[in-house]
Motif scaffolding. Structure first.
Motif, PDB file in Angstrom:
ATOM      1  N   SER A   9     -42.135  19.664 -32.485  1.00  0.00           N
ATOM      2  CA  SER A   9     -41.404  20.358 -33.542  1.00  0.00           C
ATOM      3  C   SER A   9     -41.111  21.790 -33.144  1.00  0.00           C
ATOM      4  O   SER A   9     -40.420  22.499 -33.839  1.00  0.00           O
ATOM      5  N   GLY A  10     -41.630  22.191 -32.034  1.00  0.00           N
ATOM      6  CA  GLY A  10     -41.356  23.545 -31.542  1.00  0.00           C
ATOM      7  C   GLY A  10     -41.146  23.511 -30.044  1.00  0.00           C
ATOM      8  O   GLY A  10     -41.873  24.123 -29.275  1.00  0.00           O
ATOM      9  N   GLN A  64     -53.600  25.533 -41.614  1.00  0.00           N
ATOM     10  CA  GLN A  64     -52.518  25.355 -40.646  1.00  0.00           C
ATOM     11  C   GLN A  64     -53.110  24.954 -39.304  1.00  0.00           C
ATOM     12  O   GLN A  64     -53.969  25.665 -38.772  1.00  0.00           O
ATOM     13  N   ASN A 102     -48.467  21.353 -37.371  1.00  0.00           N
ATOM     14  CA  ASN A 102     -47.340  21.607 -36.480  1.00  0.00           C
ATOM     15  C   ASN A 102     -47.596  20.915 -35.147  1.00  0.00           C
ATOM     16  O   ASN A 102     -48.656  21.117 -34.541  1.00  0.00           O
ATOM     17  N   GLN A 103     -46.635  20.096 -34.722  1.00  0.00           N
ATOM     18  CA  GLN A 103     -46.776  19.396 -33.444  1.00  0.00           C
ATOM     19  C   GLN A 103     -45.859  20.009 -32.404  1.00  0.00           C
ATOM     20  O   GLN A 103     -44.856  20.647 -32.739  1.00  0.00           O
ATOM     21  N   ASN A 104     -46.199  19.779 -31.132  1.00  0.00           N
ATOM     22  CA  ASN A 104     -45.477  20.452 -30.056  1.00  0.00           C
ATOM     23  C   ASN A 104     -44.007  20.054 -29.994  1.00  0.00           C
ATOM     24  O   ASN A 104     -43.170  20.840 -29.605  1.00  0.00           O
ATOM     25  N   VAL A 108     -50.940  21.913 -43.360  1.00  0.00           N
ATOM     26  CA  VAL A 108     -49.703  22.000 -42.569  1.00  0.00           C
ATOM     27  C   VAL A 108     -50.054  21.709 -41.118  1.00  0.00           C
ATOM     28  O   VAL A 108     -50.879  22.407 -40.518  1.00  0.00           O
ATOM     29  N   SER A 113     -52.112  23.552 -35.326  1.00  0.00           N
ATOM     30  CA  SER A 113     -51.093  23.316 -34.297  1.00  0.00           C
ATOM     31  C   SER A 113     -51.662  22.348 -33.269  1.00  0.00           C
ATOM     32  O   SER A 113     -52.746  22.584 -32.737  1.00  0.00           O
ATOM     33  N   ASP A 151     -40.647  26.788 -28.236  1.00  0.00           N
ATOM     34  CA  ASP A 151     -41.881  27.548 -28.019  1.00  0.00           C
ATOM     35  C   ASP A 151     -42.696  26.949 -26.881  1.00  0.00           C
ATOM     36  O   ASP A 151     -43.269  27.665 -26.062  1.00  0.00           O
ATOM     37  N   GLN A 170     -47.173  12.905 -29.422  1.00  0.00           N
ATOM     38  CA  GLN A 170     -46.786  12.947 -30.829  1.00  0.00           C
ATOM     39  C   GLN A 170     -47.710  12.079 -31.684  1.00  0.00           C
ATOM     40  O   GLN A 170     -47.998  10.932 -31.338  1.00  0.00           O
TER      41      GLN A 170
END
Length: 458
Positions: free
Chosen positions: A338-339, A301, A334-336, A332, A303, A342, A308
């Protein structure tokens, strides 16, 4: 003829080299009598009386060391600990077919483990310092290096124990293999009801113990220690069967577990290399990465923070995972964006922290400015009233010839503190009495509205 001589000299040189190496690496050189070595290890198996109390105190010392994150204290505790005795006794017993020694070693090791975990649990239950420090966390999960350390450390320990002149190798093995800290960490897991810590630490202790015993068994067999003989042939075969079964039951699972540790360690290294080499972008950075390995699934995972990264680039990166031996690994990313929530919270926290810090700095500066303004105002007031106060003082004290009043910085050397003080200098035609000087001092405090006045008389 000449070629035959060269060939003969070459063979002679090779044989001499082999003999030299054999002499250098001969384990029988300086070896103690086998029976004496067996007796030496057998005596260190028992855990009762002083040995048991030493173990308890050593566990307390190690627990404190783990609690305060002190490597030196932990090493000292491992030097005190007598845990190596029954572990080497198990390997010795299996190597010489001594079933009684094997049972005694297992029984004493069980007692030592129980006492150790109980002692550390009691300590960690009552200690006010309940945070898991780095020294403690390092004992919650075994790695391939722990297996290798236990194996080679055990080999060094039994070879040192079989010498006529005993060295400090066995205490060194106890330090290197770190038998005691995992037991203390297991106690911490019980005290805090954290089964992950308990299982991981106890697993590490078992791995260390098994491979130290295995090392002892291999050296005992290699050096051909005399096996225990029985008058009853049936009993001897039965004992040999029990010893063989115990050895297989101990070694086979440990080798399987060690293999699993090796595979996991290799996977983690490959995963870290993959992330460090492939997750490189011009305006995007890796915020954090997690590597989860289990027999069912393997997941990386990652981040990202920054611009993008398009799906095509991400798919290309995932395809490259095969080159790192990660074909069966799920990746997996996770890009900024997509959250966003957060990230907004993160930005909000950062801005709030910056605002609070700046507000504190401004407040401190405002206080300093106010203090300086007050000092300047007082200084100006005193300077303006200086002559007026001098004339009034002359009326109250006719013998007064000279007088001045000013504010000065005074440093308190004992408390390392600097403050301002109103200082008055007065010169009389004749030495004034104590009553007169006290009267002048009290009048100056009242006249200047100051708590203290430093009076210099001449």
């Amino acid at each position: 003829m000449e070629e035959s001589k060269r060939s003969h000299r070459s063979k002679s040189g090779f044989i001499r080299t082999l003999l030299y190496l054999k002499d250098r690496f001969d384990l029988h050189e300086g070896k103690e009598d086998e029976l004496a070595t067996i007796d030496y290890i057998s005596k260190n198996v028992e855990f009762k009386g002083a040995n048991l109390w030493i173990l308890i105190f050593a566990i307390f010392v190690a627990s404190i060391g783990l609690n305060v994150n002190s490597t030196a204290v932990i090493i000292g505790a491992m030097l005190i600990s007598p845990l190596m005795g029954p572990i080497m006794g198990i390997g010795m017993a299996a190597g010489i077919n001594d079933f009684e020694l094997l049972k005694r070693s297992l029984r004493n090791l069980g007692v030592a483990v129980f006492i150790s975990i109980l002692t550390s649990t009691i300590y960690f239950y009552f200690t006010p310092l309940d945070d898991a420090q780095s020294e403690l966390l390092a004992r919650t999960e075994p790695t391939i290096w722990d297996v290798l350390i236990a194996l080679f450390g055990g080999l060094a320990g039994i070879i040192a124990g079989s010498r006529k002149e005993k060295s400090n190798a066995i205490p060194g093995v106890a330090i290197a293999t770190a038998l005691m800290p995992p037991l203390c960490t297991a106690g911490y897991g019980l005290a805090t009801m954290n089964l992950y810590y308990f299982i991981g630490a106890f697993y590490l202790f078992c791995i260390n113990s098994v491979f130290i015993s295995l090392s002892t068994y291999l050296i005992v067999r290699f050096m051909k220690f005399p096996k225990k003989e029985f008058l009853d042939q049936k009993k001897e075969k039965r004992v040999q069967t029990y010893i063989t079964l115990f050895t297989i039951i101990t070694i086979v699972p440990s080798i399987y577990l060690a293999y699993g540790i090796v595979v996991r360690s290799i996977w983690e290294e490959q995963a870290k290399t993959f992330v460090s080499q492939e997750m490189i972008f011009p305006r995007t950075q890796v915020l954090n990465s997690n590597f989860n390995y289990s027999s069912n699934e393997k997941v990386i995972q990652v981040s990202l923070i920054g611009d993008q990264v398009d799906d095509e680039t991400i798919n290309l990166i995932k395809e490259k995972a095969v080159n790192f031996g990660l074909s069966d690994t799920e990746i997996v990313i996770n890009q900024n964006n997509s959250g966003i929530t957060d990230m907004n919270l993160l930005r909000s926290d950062i801005l709030k922290d910056l605002y609070e810090r700046n507000e504190k700095i401004i407040q401190d500066k405002d206080e300093k400015i106010a203090l300086l303004e007050s000092e300047v105002a007082n200084y100006g007031t005193v300077r303006f009233l200086g002559k007026e106060i001098a004339m009034e003082a002359k009326i109250n004290h006719p013998k007064l010839l000279k007088f001045t009043l000013n504010r000065s910085l005074v440093t308190d050397l004992e408390n390392d503190k600097t403050d301002t003080l109103l200082v008055a200098y007065a010169q009389f035609s004749s030495k004034p009495t104590k009553t007169e000087t006290d009267k002048l001092s009290q009048w100056l405090k009242l006249r200047t509205k100051s708590d203290t006045v430093g009076l210099i008389l001449q």
